[in-house]
Design a protein around this motif. Structure first.
Motif, PDB file in Angstrom:
ATOM      1  N   GLN A 242       0.822  -1.204   0.000  1.00 48.20           N
ATOM      2  CA  GLN A 242       0.000   0.000   0.000  1.00 48.20           C
ATOM      3  C   GLN A 242       0.866   1.268   0.000  1.00 48.20           C
ATOM      4  OE1 GLN A 242      -0.463  -2.593   2.281  1.00 48.20           O
ATOM      5  NE2 GLN A 242      -2.106  -3.496   1.016  1.00 48.20           N
ATOM      6  N   GLU A 243       1.983   1.217   0.722  1.00 41.02           N
ATOM      7  CA  GLU A 243       2.858   2.385   0.833  1.00 41.02           C
ATOM      8  C   GLU A 243       3.730   2.578  -0.414  1.00 41.02           C
ATOM      9  OE1 GLU A 243       5.131   1.940   4.438  1.00 41.02           O
ATOM     10  OE2 GLU A 243       3.350   1.226   5.510  1.00 41.02           O
ATOM     11  N   MET A 244       4.108   1.477  -1.053  1.00 38.53           N
ATOM     12  CA  MET A 244       5.032   1.537  -2.192  1.00 38.53           C
ATOM     13  C   MET A 244       4.463   0.744  -3.374  1.00 38.53           C
ATOM     14  SD  MET A 244       7.711   3.234  -0.872  1.00 38.53           S
ATOM     15  CE  MET A 244       9.317   2.776  -1.503  1.00 38.53           C
ATOM     16  N   PRO A 245       3.355   1.198  -3.961  1.00 36.46           N
ATOM     17  CA  PRO A 245       2.716   0.407  -5.028  1.00 36.46           C
ATOM     18  C   PRO A 245       3.589   0.244  -6.268  1.00 36.46           C
ATOM     19  CG  PRO A 245       1.692   2.583  -4.818  1.00 36.46           C
ATOM     20  CD  PRO A 245       2.581   2.411  -3.629  1.00 36.46           C
ATOM     21  N   ASN A 246       4.385   1.254  -6.607  1.00 35.83           N
ATOM     22  CA  ASN A 246       5.232   1.146  -7.791  1.00 35.83           C
ATOM     23  C   ASN A 246       6.333   0.107  -7.589  1.00 35.83           C
ATOM     24  OD1 ASN A 246       6.169   2.122 -10.464  1.00 35.83           O
ATOM     25  ND2 ASN A 246       7.933   2.869  -9.298  1.00 35.83           N
ATOM     26  N   VAL A 247       6.968   0.126  -6.429  1.00 36.86           N
ATOM     27  CA  VAL A 247       8.005  -0.869  -6.128  1.00 36.86           C
ATOM     28  C   VAL A 247       7.380  -2.252  -6.047  1.00 36.86           C
ATOM     29  CG1 VAL A 247       9.737  -1.617  -4.458  1.00 36.86           C
ATOM     30  CG2 VAL A 247       9.450   0.827  -4.939  1.00 36.86           C
ATOM     31  N   THR A 248       6.192  -2.334  -5.477  1.00 37.03           N
ATOM     32  CA  THR A 248       5.506  -3.629  -5.386  1.00 37.03           C
ATOM     33  C   THR A 248       5.199  -4.180  -6.779  1.00 37.03           C
ATOM     34  OG1 THR A 248       4.534  -3.021  -3.253  1.00 37.03           O
ATOM     35  CG2 THR A 248       3.471  -4.813  -4.471  1.00 37.03           C
ATOM     36  N   ARG A 249       4.811  -3.308  -7.699  1.00 37.47           N
ATOM     37  CA  ARG A 249       4.564  -3.740  -9.081  1.00 37.47           C
ATOM     38  C   ARG A 249       5.853  -4.306  -9.680  1.00 37.47           C
ATOM     39  NH1 ARG A 249       2.935   0.848 -10.752  1.00 37.47           N
ATOM     40  NH2 ARG A 249       0.867   0.531  -9.874  1.00 37.47           N
ATOM     41  N   PHE A 250       6.958  -3.627  -9.444  1.00 34.91           N
ATOM     42  CA  PHE A 250       8.244  -4.131  -9.921  1.00 34.91           C
ATOM     43  C   PHE A 250       8.557  -5.490  -9.302  1.00 34.91           C
ATOM     44  CE2 PHE A 250      12.701  -4.551  -8.480  1.00 34.91           C
ATOM     45  CZ  PHE A 250      13.254  -4.945  -9.685  1.00 34.91           C
ATOM     46  N   LEU A 251       8.371  -5.616  -7.985  1.00 34.93           N
ATOM     47  CA  LEU A 251       8.694  -6.871  -7.306  1.00 34.93           C
ATOM     48  C   LEU A 251       7.852  -8.026  -7.835  1.00 34.93           C
ATOM     49  CD1 LEU A 251       9.075  -5.609  -3.625  1.00 34.93           C
ATOM     50  CD2 LEU A 251      10.914  -6.373  -5.148  1.00 34.93           C
ATOM     51  N   ILE A 290      15.064 -11.156 -20.580  1.00 34.23           N
ATOM     52  CA  ILE A 290      14.739 -11.447 -19.188  1.00 34.23           C
ATOM     53  C   ILE A 290      14.392 -10.178 -18.427  1.00 34.23           C
ATOM     54  CG2 ILE A 290      15.627 -12.325 -16.988  1.00 34.23           C
ATOM     55  CD1 ILE A 290      15.020 -14.524 -18.984  1.00 34.23           C
ATOM     56  N   TYR A 291      15.201  -9.124 -18.570  1.00 32.12           N
ATOM     57  CA  TYR A 291      15.000  -7.962 -17.704  1.00 32.12           C
ATOM     58  C   TYR A 291      13.916  -7.001 -18.181  1.00 32.12           C
ATOM     59  CZ  TYR A 291      17.880  -4.740 -20.619  1.00 32.12           C
ATOM     60  OH  TYR A 291      18.376  -3.940 -21.624  1.00 32.12           O
ATOM     61  N   ARG A 292      13.632  -6.929 -19.468  1.00 35.34           N
ATOM     62  CA  ARG A 292      12.661  -5.930 -19.929  1.00 35.34           C
ATOM     63  C   ARG A 292      11.248  -6.162 -19.364  1.00 35.34           C
ATOM     64  NH1 ARG A 292      15.128  -5.119 -26.054  1.00 35.34           N
ATOM     65  NH2 ARG A 292      16.759  -3.642 -25.394  1.00 35.34           N
ATOM     66  N   PRO A 293      10.793  -7.415 -19.236  1.00 32.44           N
ATOM     67  CA  PRO A 293       9.470  -7.612 -18.619  1.00 32.44           C
ATOM     68  C   PRO A 293       9.398  -7.162 -17.156  1.00 32.44           C
ATOM     69  CG  PRO A 293      10.083  -9.535 -19.918  1.00 32.44           C
ATOM     70  CD  PRO A 293      11.299  -8.666 -19.830  1.00 32.44           C
ATOM     71  N   TRP A 294      10.547  -7.040 -16.478  1.00 34.20           N
ATOM     72  CA  TRP A 294      10.532  -6.580 -15.086  1.00 34.20           C
ATOM     73  C   TRP A 294       9.961  -5.172 -14.957  1.00 34.20           C
ATOM     74  CZ3 TRP A 294      16.338  -8.031 -13.802  1.00 34.20           C
ATOM     75  CH2 TRP A 294      16.457  -9.425 -13.716  1.00 34.20           C
ATOM     76  N   PHE A 295      10.012  -4.397 -16.033  1.00 29.19           N
ATOM     77  CA  PHE A 295       9.664  -2.976 -15.937  1.00 29.19           C
ATOM     78  C   PHE A 295       8.295  -2.638 -16.521  1.00 29.19           C
ATOM     79  CE2 PHE A 295      14.235  -3.425 -15.809  1.00 29.19           C
ATOM     80  CZ  PHE A 295      14.548  -2.677 -14.678  1.00 29.19           C
ATOM     81  N   GLU A 296       7.517  -3.666 -16.868  1.00 26.03           N
ATOM     82  CA  GLU A 296       6.182  -3.418 -17.410  1.00 26.03           C
ATOM     83  C   GLU A 296       5.297  -2.759 -16.345  1.00 26.03           C
ATOM     84  OE1 GLU A 296       4.656  -7.056 -18.943  1.00 26.03           O
ATOM     85  OE2 GLU A 296       6.200  -7.239 -20.513  1.00 26.03           O
ATOM     86  N   GLY A 297       4.783  -1.571 -16.664  1.00 26.66           N
ATOM     87  CA  GLY A 297       3.921  -0.852 -15.732  1.00 26.66           C
ATOM     88  C   GLY A 297       4.647  -0.169 -14.589  1.00 26.66           C
ATOM     89  N   VAL A 298       5.975  -0.132 -14.646  1.00 22.52           N
ATOM     90  CA  VAL A 298       6.789   0.414 -13.555  1.00 22.52           C
ATOM     91  C   VAL A 298       7.366   1.761 -13.984  1.00 22.52           C
ATOM     92  CG1 VAL A 298       8.790   0.019 -12.053  1.00 22.52           C
ATOM     93  CG2 VAL A 298       7.362  -1.916 -12.781  1.00 22.52           C
ATOM     94  N   THR A 299       7.460   2.697 -13.030  1.00 18.26           N
ATOM     95  CA  THR A 299       8.053   4.001 -13.299  1.00 18.26           C
ATOM     96  C   THR A 299       9.236   4.234 -12.359  1.00 18.26           C
ATOM     97  OG1 THR A 299       6.735   5.225 -11.660  1.00 18.26           O
ATOM     98  CG2 THR A 299       5.754   4.894 -13.846  1.00 18.26           C
ATOM     99  N   LYS A 304       8.711   8.769 -14.084  1.00 20.08           N
ATOM    100  CA  LYS A 304       9.149   8.642 -15.479  1.00 20.08           C
ATOM    101  C   LYS A 304       9.259   7.155 -15.855  1.00 20.08           C
ATOM    102  CE  LYS A 304      11.763  12.965 -15.188  1.00 20.08           C
ATOM    103  NZ  LYS A 304      13.108  13.591 -15.193  1.00 20.08           N
ATOM    104  N   PRO A 305       9.375   6.830 -17.157  1.00 20.12           N
ATOM    105  CA  PRO A 305       9.510   5.426 -17.560  1.00 20.12           C
ATOM    106  C   PRO A 305      10.719   4.766 -16.899  1.00 20.12           C
ATOM    107  CG  PRO A 305       8.980   6.776 -19.453  1.00 20.12           C
ATOM    108  CD  PRO A 305       9.272   7.732 -18.325  1.00 20.12           C
ATOM    109  N   ALA A 306      10.527   3.553 -16.382  1.00 18.14           N
ATOM    110  CA  ALA A 306      11.575   2.890 -15.609  1.00 18.14           C
ATOM    111  C   ALA A 306      12.654   2.251 -16.477  1.00 18.14           C
ATOM    112  CB  ALA A 306      10.951   1.830 -14.710  1.00 18.14           C
TER     113      ALA A 306
END
Length: 318
Positions: A242-251, A290-299, A304-306
């Motif tokens: 809840q506090e870090m939704p962008n990081v959670t999306r990345f994780l 491998i790494y590019r899908p890690w950043f889908e929907g992440v900023t 800015k784009p991650a």
């Protein structure tokens, strides 16, 4: 004895919390505190996660602790993320924190892993193939089973097997050590063709460096009913999504094939100068699939784009 051990654990937790506060990593905002238990594969993943989040503008840190302290720290809001929850073997430690809601089992970051007892190939060929065979060769094994650091879940499983005399192991002794120390003992035994039973896992370079075999016979009470086949999960403290939704999306995107970790650790084993951070980044740089899908929907932290931000960091890797 229990009270003394409990007091020691509380002292360690208090010291760990004090270290976080003094270092400034317990501050709210853009800080992400990873806990890492020092195993090579978990360290590679953690260093990658730290590098990625720093490239996105977060203050990420890698904190080295034991497995029990990792969960205690997350439950006390003194740490945020753990990438090394091996299940089912870690259930005895982690489940209580999942049940009380203080730690969240976020996502499976690696499937098809292995975590169970192993022997050199020549030991298996001579007859020690299954958990039920270990006691038959007690004298050859010097009544010992080799584990890793004290407090580790694998050690706890082995000790419970001994305490309960499972598979006739009541007369055996668990020998705890560091990951590197245990593997040095195994390699010494292999050179001398001595018999040894030890805690093994995949992914790890040990599978390339040692001609080894995993034992059959693991049960639901030990390393799982599928001969130690494991799934590794990402855990976070309660409230973090809840506090870090962008990081959670990345994780949630941050997942790894077993082959990736095997290759990274094998490359490390061939070089004395290649550490976990550089080895992971070099491998990732060669594998954009491998790494590019890690950043889908992440900023980035400032929206800015991650992906371009991380690729700018990768460009610095030689």
């Amino acid at each position: 004895m229990y009270c003394v051990q409990k007091m020691k654990r509380l002292i360690v937790v208090a010291a760990f919390a004090a270290t976080l506060l003094l270092s400034g990593t317990a501050l709210a905002g853009k800080s992400v505190r990873f806990v890492n238990v020092g195993w090579t594969g978990v360290t590679v993943k953690t260093e990658l996660g730290v590098n990625i989040l720093r490239s996105l503008g977060y203050d990420a840190e890698n904190l080295l602790v034991s497995v029990p302290i990792a969960y205690k720290a997350m439950s006390m809001n003194e740490a945020d993320v753990f990438l090394g929850n091996w299940m089912p073997s870690m259930q005895s430690i982690a489940q209580q924190f999942f049940d009380d809601g203080s730690v969240v089992n976020l996502v499976a970051n690696m499937t098809g892993a292995k975590y169970t007892l192993a022997v050199p190939a020549y030991v298996q060929e001579a007859g020690l193939k299954d958990f039920s065979d270990i006691a038959k060769y007690a004298d050859k094994l010097d009544h010992k089973i080799y584990g890793i650091e004290e407090g580790n879940d694998g050690n706890e499983i082995i000790q419970a097997m001994i305490d309960k005399d499972m598979f006739g192991l009541g007369g055996f002794e668990l020998v705890p050590s560091s990951e590197a120390g245990m593997l040095a003992q195994v390699q010494d035994a292999v050179r001398e063709k001595r018999w040894i039973v030890f805690l093994g896992w995949a992914p790890h370079s040990m599978n390339e460096r040692i001609d080894m075999r995993y034992l059959t016979g693991s049960t639901a009470e030990t390393f799982g009913g599928n001969d130690g086949t494991a799934t590794v999960y990402t855990n976070v403290r309660a409230g973090f999504p809840q506090e870090m939704p962008n990081v959670t999306r990345f994780l949630k995107n941050f997942t790894f094939p077993v082959s990736m970790m095997n290759q990274i650790m094998t490359e490390m084993s061939k070089s004395d100068n290649l550490g976990t951070e550089k080895a992971g980044l070099q491998w990732v740089k060669r594998h954009p699939e491998i790494y590019r899908p890690w950043f889908e929907g992440v900023t980035t932290a400032d929206g800015k784009p991650a992906l371009p931000a991380f690729e700018k960091r990768l460009a610095e890797v030689e």
